[in-house]
Design a protein around this motif. Structure first.
Motif, short mmCIF file in Angstrom:
data_model
loop_
_atom_site.label_atom_id
_atom_site.label_comp_id
_atom_site.label_asym_id
_atom_site.label_seq_id
_atom_site.Cartn_x
_atom_site.Cartn_y
_atom_site.Cartn_z
N TYR A 79 0.86 -1.19 0.00
CA TYR A 79 0.00 0.00 0.00
C TYR A 79 0.89 1.23 0.00
O TYR A 79 1.87 1.28 0.75
N CYS A 80 0.53 2.23 -0.82
CA CYS A 80 1.28 3.48 -0.83
C CYS A 80 0.35 4.62 -1.21
O CYS A 80 -0.73 4.41 -1.77
N GLY A 81 0.77 5.84 -0.88
CA GLY A 81 -0.02 7.01 -1.18
C GLY A 81 -0.07 7.32 -2.67
O GLY A 81 -1.08 7.78 -3.19
N SER A 82 1.01 7.05 -3.37
CA SER A 82 1.07 7.20 -4.82
C SER A 82 2.24 6.37 -5.32
O SER A 82 3.13 5.99 -4.55
N ILE A 83 2.22 6.10 -6.63
CA ILE A 83 3.26 5.26 -7.21
C ILE A 83 3.32 5.53 -8.70
O ILE A 83 2.28 5.73 -9.34
N GLY A 84 4.52 5.53 -9.25
CA GLY A 84 4.70 5.75 -10.67
C GLY A 84 4.53 4.47 -11.47
O GLY A 84 4.52 3.36 -10.93
N GLY A 85 4.42 4.63 -12.78
CA GLY A 85 4.22 3.50 -13.67
C GLY A 85 5.36 2.50 -13.66
O GLY A 85 5.15 1.29 -13.68
#
Length: 159
Positions: free
Chosen positions: A86-92
């Motif tokens: 789980y993370c707040g945001s993540i890149g492609g």
């Protein structure tokens, strides 16, 4: 709750076979408040339908959100063996690399509470899991079955 122990890697964690290994990108282990690539720490939990246990954590240095792929390598190496992160945001790019390792990334907004995310996951494990979780559970079950047959073969079982 006991204070969590430093964990050298997810693969060093010991958990029951029926548990999912779930990592949370979090500054202090209480909230999912970190971008994957610049996360300063991950906290690892063993989660089943009826239990959740904090196994440990790993801290990383302060990283900029600058697209530098090299900062992903130690995080990916540490997470190898996890089922979900789980993370707040993540890149492609990070998403693709996690999926290649068999880890399902989940982006959650608003800095949710880790315990609430665990309870939500447990509710799915007890009831109707979403499609992504159903696939993950099937894959995990198949790998468990395959390893059991490998062990039988190693012991000289003849079907």
């Amino acid at each position: 709750m006991n204070s969590p122990a430093h964990l050298p890697s997810v693969s060093d964690a010991s958990a029951r076979e029926d548990c999912l290994l779930v990592a949370f990108a979090s500054m202090d282990g209480d909230m999912v408040d970190q971008h994957f690539g610049s996360a300063q720490a991950f906290y690892l939990w063993a989660v089943s339908a009826d239990s959740a246990e904090l196994l440990g954590f790993q801290s990383f240095g302060i990283e900029k959100k600058d697209g530098n792929e090299d900062k992903l390598k130690p995080k990916l190496a540490w997470l190898a063996g996890a089922d979900i992160v789980y993370c707040g945001s993540i890149g492609g790019s990070a998403t693709r690399q996690l999926l290649a390792l068999g880890i399902h990334p989940l982006k959650v907004k608003g800095g949710p509470d880790v315990v609430e995310e665990i309870e939500s996951l447990q509710a799915q494990l007890c009831g109707e899991p979403e499609g992504w979780l159903e696939k993950l559970l099937q894959k995990k079950q198949k790998s468990t079955d395959d390893s059991r047959f490998d062990a039988m073969d190693d012991e000289g079982w003849d079907g």
